[in-house]
Scaffold this motif. Structure first.
Motif, PDB file in Angstrom:
ATOM      1  N   LYS A   1       1.012  -1.180  -0.460  1.00 24.04           N
ATOM      2  CA  LYS A   1      -0.076   0.078  -0.816  1.00 24.04           C
ATOM      3  C   LYS A   1       0.672   0.966   0.124  1.00 24.04           C
TER       4      LYS A   1
ATOM      5  N   ASP B   1       1.717   6.399  -2.778  1.00 22.84           N
ATOM      6  CA  ASP B   1       1.489   4.820  -2.734  1.00 22.84           C
ATOM      7  C   ASP B   1       3.065   4.391  -3.507  1.00 22.84           C
TER       8      ASP B   1
ATOM      9  N   LYS C   1       1.530   5.889 -12.889  1.00 21.67           N
ATOM     10  CA  LYS C   1       1.116   7.125 -13.068  1.00 21.67           C
ATOM     11  C   LYS C   1       1.559   8.389 -13.133  1.00 21.67           C
TER      12      LYS C   1
ATOM     13  N   TYR D   1      -3.408   9.074 -10.800  1.00 24.37           N
ATOM     14  CA  TYR D   1      -4.377   7.737 -10.818  1.00 24.37           C
ATOM     15  C   TYR D   1      -3.786   6.504 -11.546  1.00 24.37           C
TER      16      TYR D   1
ATOM     17  N   TYR E   1      -1.976  -2.010 -11.114  1.00 22.93           N
ATOM     18  CA  TYR E   1      -0.919  -2.637 -10.825  1.00 22.93           C
ATOM     19  C   TYR E   1      -2.573  -3.228 -10.308  1.00 22.93           C
TER      20      TYR E   1
ATOM     21  N   ASP F   1      -5.464   3.313  -7.569  1.00 20.82           N
ATOM     22  CA  ASP F   1      -4.581   3.678  -6.962  1.00 20.82           C
ATOM     23  C   ASP F   1      -4.189   5.104  -7.176  1.00 20.82           C
ATOM     24  N   TYR F   2      -3.970   5.670  -6.001  1.00 26.14           N
ATOM     25  CA  TYR F   2      -3.610   6.874  -5.906  1.00 26.14           C
ATOM     26  C   TYR F   2      -2.312   7.472  -5.300  1.00 26.14           C
ATOM     27  N   THR F   3      -2.165   8.722  -6.220  1.00 29.70           N
ATOM     28  CA  THR F   3      -1.381   9.449  -5.409  1.00 29.70           C
ATOM     29  C   THR F   3      -1.611  10.829  -5.284  1.00 29.70           C
TER      30      THR F   3
END
Length: 423
Positions: free
Chosen positions: A262, A292, A310, A389, A393, A397-399
């Motif tokens: 994670k 992330d 990303k 986004y 993966y 999944d976001y930053t």
């Protein structure tokens, strides 16, 4: 030669060196840049997840490196220390157990930390691993009763300063900052009651930059909120909360990379405000950034570099004319401290039309009976907010950078609800 002058110069130089050393210990910004690395694991790491173990071995010098495993925090030190040794050795290390523990070993921790042979074994290692359990056991063992470093702790610092790696999981992660959580109640109770030095919080080992606070099991257990309490109480500008089965690698004292399942939550209080007149915990303009796996951050500049996946996928910039949020339903979460809810909220906030979300924290069991105290968490996008986004993966999944967070105390009017049987 004027021997009086020489003696005066020697004494003056010694005094200045002593003063500089003391200043470095008390002023984190004055501390020298370390030559080694840190691996801070949020707990519940998987022994078959080779990424952690191979990274530690690489940071310790590669195949054949000697890594000292401290089982000090554990109630079953030999068994659990053996698991870590096995995982490290499968990755190519020559790991060994350091019998500094409070039970099930031949020596008392006080004798072990002063034993010349054991100290020398650690000093000659290129890596140290601190396993999980109760972090207070680590600190009690490695400091003297007067609060000074033991010979064993000096050896650990020598490993770090000469270029080795200090790794720790769970309790071993908590001790990385200069102040740690020692023995706290639930996250909600910590917010309500606050923290006391020597009780809920205490001195850590201080390997990480002194402006940064560390907490573990952060997202799964909602501990980001208790981290904010300790940070405010102890004057930390920044904090990093690492989630379970995730880790951050710190190189050069500042260059951070996230690995694992994670990620980690970065908490920034450098611009936050607190109103003491409220009488309860409150904050305005705290800043949250979620990193992330594969993301990087510079602890000095706070510059974030998202993972390649990303950067090659989708950028979410609320200031861009191409920004097209799709979620129209108001974002409301009735338990912001629940498992990974804060990260789920941050991701959804980047897809929301409103740009604002609300979360609550309160005792639901007691609220079924009567009114209870709680807290409102108000999350907002603003001109500094940005995200990336990807589905590379296999999931969403976001930053997410720079979400504003305001926290204020509230009262939940109870009974919260009635069932048909009670009517």
């Amino acid at each position: 030669m004027n021997w009086l002058l020489v003696a005066t110069m020697v004494l003056t130089g010694a005094f200045l060196m002593s003063t500089a050393t003391s200043a470095g210990e008390n002023n984190p910004e004055a501390a020298p840049v370390p030559h080694g690395s840190l691996m801070i694991i949020g707990g519940s790491e998987r022994f078959d997840h080779r990424e952690y173990w191979e990274e530690i071995v690489e940071l310790a010098g590669g195949p054949g490196c000697r890594i000292a495993v401290f089982p000090t925090a554990s109630g079953d030190p030999v068994k659990k220390g053996g698991w870590v040794i096995s995982a490290l050795n499968k990755a190519g290390a020559d790991a060994f157990l350091v019998p500094v523990a409070w039970r099930k070993v031949a020596m008392s921790p006080q004798d072990a930390v002063a034993d010349p042979e054991l100290v020398e074994q650690v000093r000659e290692a290129t890596g140290v691993f601190l396993i999980g359990g109760e972090q207070d056991r680590i600190v009690k063992a490695l400091y003297t009763a007067e609060g000074q470093r033991t010979p064993m702790l000096e050896a650990v610092w020598e490993v770090y300063n000469k270029g080795g790696v200090i790794a720790g999981t769970s309790a071993g992660a908590a001790v990385m900052s200069r102040v740690m959580y020692r023995d706290a109640e639930s996250v909600l109770e910590t917010m309500v009651r606050g923290v006391r030095f020597g009780k809920e919080i205490d001195r850590g080992l201080g390997f990480l930059d002194g402006e940064w606070f560390v907490d573990q099991h952060c997202l799964v257990r909602g501990r980001f909120a208790r981290a904010l309490v300790a940070m405010h109480d102890q004057g930390f500008k920044y904090g990093i909360g690492v989630d379970e089965n995730s880790a951050v690698i710190v190189r050069n004292g500042k260059d951070v990379e996230v690995i694992g399942y994670k990620g980690a939550l970065v908490m920034d209080l450098s611009r936050a405000e607190h109103d003491p007149a409220v009488g309860k915990f409150n904050l305005k303009n705290a800043r949250l950034t979620y990193l992330d796996r594969g993301d990087r951050i510079d602890l000095k500049s706070l510059e974030v570099t998202p993972s390649e996946e990303k950067l090659e996928d989708e950028k979410l910039d609320p200031k861009s004319p191409d920004f097209r949020p799709t979620l129209t339903r108001p974002l409301f979460f009735n338990d912001i401290l629940a498992n990974t809810v804060v990260v789920d909220l941050m991701g959804k906030l980047m897809e929301s039309v409103s740009g604002e979300a609300t979360g609550l924290a309160f005792d639901g069991i007691e609220a079924r009976k009567h009114s209870v105290d709680g807290f409102e968490f108000k999350f907002k996008r603003d001109e500094d907010t940005l995200a990336w986004y990807t589905e590379a993966y296999g999931g969403d999944d976001y930053t997410v950078l720079n979400i504003r967070l305001d926290i204020r105390p509230i009262t939940i009017t109870g009974p919260l609800y009635n069932t048909e049987e009670s009517q």
